[in-house]
Enzyme design. Structure first.
Site, short mmCIF file in Angstrom:
data_model
loop_
_atom_site.label_atom_id
_atom_site.label_comp_id
_atom_site.label_asym_id
_atom_site.label_seq_id
_atom_site.Cartn_x
_atom_site.Cartn_y
_atom_site.Cartn_z
N ASN A 222 0.85 -1.20 0.00
CA ASN A 222 0.00 0.00 0.00
C ASN A 222 0.88 1.24 0.00
O ASN A 222 2.10 1.16 0.04
CB ASN A 222 -0.97 -0.03 1.18
CG ASN A 222 -0.24 -0.02 2.50
OD1 ASN A 222 0.41 0.95 2.85
ND2 ASN A 222 -0.32 -1.14 3.23
N PHE A 337 -4.55 3.65 14.67
CA PHE A 337 -4.83 4.68 13.67
C PHE A 337 -6.03 4.24 12.84
O PHE A 337 -6.25 3.05 12.64
CB PHE A 337 -3.62 4.88 12.74
CG PHE A 337 -2.67 5.93 13.27
CD1 PHE A 337 -1.99 5.73 14.45
CD2 PHE A 337 -2.50 7.13 12.57
CE1 PHE A 337 -1.14 6.70 14.94
CE2 PHE A 337 -1.65 8.09 13.06
CZ PHE A 337 -0.96 7.89 14.24
N LYS A 351 -13.93 1.55 15.55
CA LYS A 351 -12.65 0.84 15.61
C LYS A 351 -12.10 0.77 17.03
O LYS A 351 -11.52 -0.22 17.45
CB LYS A 351 -11.66 1.56 14.69
CG LYS A 351 -10.60 0.66 14.13
CD LYS A 351 -9.94 1.25 12.92
CE LYS A 351 -10.79 1.07 11.67
NZ LYS A 351 -10.17 1.65 10.48
#
Ligand code: C5P
Length: 419
Positions: A222, A337, A351
């Site tokens: 990525n 994050f 999250k």
């Protein structure tokens, strides 16, 4: 969290007995350095100043001397100055060296070790911490030569403040304006007083992407540059923490003084993280690949005109953040994050629950964040949401570290109260 934190930060601390060597190089922003001197003097700092030939075109040695209450130095070959003070002594007596404004030319000199005037000679002889506040036209700032020089300086541990984006003296607009004197002053202040507040704590930071191999030449990866995680590792280190940075394959230079474990895959990253436990703090800033090819092809997969493209079966990677959050050696503070492109805060709050971590730093990655030098982020805890406006990643890192410091300070205080 904030109440005691504020008390902590409002403790009266002045720069008295701190000695700063201020180097003013050539740029219109030099006028702001006069205000910086005023703020530092008001705070009790001793300032010795050097003006380069360019700097002296913008502000006069007389103004600088008057504000510093000490003569400004300009000349490497001044018999009088050298016999009375000497460039080595100027460096030796400083607790911190500040270059503001730092011109493109001066940063190039610093990066390449030139020593052809008093200021650059002092810096080459310097074994003291250095903080620079760049100021230049935005194209000069963006030029690969300047960016390489900044990266070199950062990698040597030089702290870079700004530059800010905005209207420039040349009538153009963009990043290159020197940070405001108050901002530079705050950096200097926190350099002196916020250091070592995490002394005795162990921190683990993950950063960068992971590359999951398909065959010997291909991988799933990525766009993460690792910049934000590296900046956090640096900021934790600056605050006295004992830092281990677990870094995926990223090109970003890493300051030489950081302890780094380099990894490629998510599985290697997890193993490296577990080897760094126990730790007090874990910050998972890495963009870990959720999946990996179920099978690694030992030989390069060949394209065949008589066959359709191969299907690549995927297996799920370990979730490092979740694993650390539920680990038997769980760090006292675990921060994840959330990189999202929409519904940022909702996804991030979700999250926080699913991962079991304490805080989430949320950023919108559609806002040109990957690989950029700046970030716009939110810190989400179970009780609060703090917004950090777009700022250099190093500044976002310092803000996070400030919150971490408050968290551990609060813990310490409640321990003391319980005793
Ligand atoms: O689930 P998602 O990838 O959006 O979560 C992001 C957070 O989880 C980041 O802190 C990232 O470092 C962490 N993460 C992880 N291991 C994974 C996937 C994500 O540590 N396999």
């Amino acid at each position: 969290m904030h109440k005691t934190g504020l008390l902590f930060y409002n403790r009266v601390m002045t720069s008295e007995n701190k000695s700063i060597l201020l180097i003013i190089t050539g740029g219109i922003a030099a006028y702001k350095s006069l205000e910086l001197i005023r703020l530092l003097r008001k705070d009790g700092a001793q300032i010795r100043s050097i003006l380069t030939a360019g700097g002296a075109q913008f502000v006069t040695p007389l103004s600088v001397s008057a504000l510093c209450e000490h003569p400004a130095y300009t000349d490497l070959w001044s018999l009088k100055d050298e016999s009375e003070m000497g460039h080595i002594r100027l460096v030796r007596e400083a607790d911190l060296i500040v270059v503001a404004p730092a011109s493109a030319d001066f940063m190039a000199k610093m990066a390449h070790g030139l020593a052809d005037d008093l200021a650059s000679t002092c810096l080459l002889a310097a074994d003291k911490p250095i903080l620079i506040a760049p100021a230049m036209n935005h194209r000069m700032w963006a030029h690969p030569a300047t960016q390489n020089n900044v990266a070199t300086l950062r990698a040597r541990g030089v702290q870079v403040i700004g530059p800010d984006a905005g209207a420039m003296a040349c009538g153009e607009y963009g990043p290159g304006r020197m940070s405001e004197p108050e901002v530079i002053f705050n950096h200097i202040h926190s350099f002196f007083f916020n250091t070592d507040q995490l002394h005795g704590l162990k921190a683990l930071v993950t950063a960068g992407p992971t590359f999951e191999p398909i065959d010997p030449v291909r991988f799933i990866g990525n766009r993460s540059s690792g910049k934000q995680g590296i900046a956090i590792a640096q900021a934790l280190h600056d605050s006295g923490a004992d830092v281990t940075l677990v870094l995926g394959p990223a090109d970003e230079p890493v300051p030489a003084h950081l302890r780094v474990i380099k990894v490629h895959t998510a599985q290697e990253m997890l193993a490296a993280c577990e080897s760094a436990l126990p730790a007090d703090i874990a910050i998972c800033a890495a963009a870990v690949s959720d999946w990996r090819p179920a099978e690694f092809q030992e030989h390069k997969m060949k394209k065949r005109s008589d066959q359709s493209p191969p299907a690549i079966a995927l297996s799920e990677n370990p979730d490092i953040l979740k694993t650390l959050s539920h680990h038997k050696n769980r760090p006292r503070l675990v921060v994840g994050f959330a990189a999202e492109t929409h519904n940022l805060l909702d996804h991030a709050r979700q999250k926080l629950k699913t991962k079991g971590c304490d805080w989430i730093v949320a950023n919108n990655v559609s806002e040109n964040v990957f690989g950029a030098d700046e970030n716009h982020a939110f810190l989400i805890t179970s009780q609060t949401t703090l917004e950090w406006p777009r700022a250099p990643k190093a500044q976002i890192a310092r803000r996070l570290v400030q919150q971490i410091t408050e968290f551990f300070h609060d813990r310490l205080e409640s321990h003391k109260a319980a005793e």
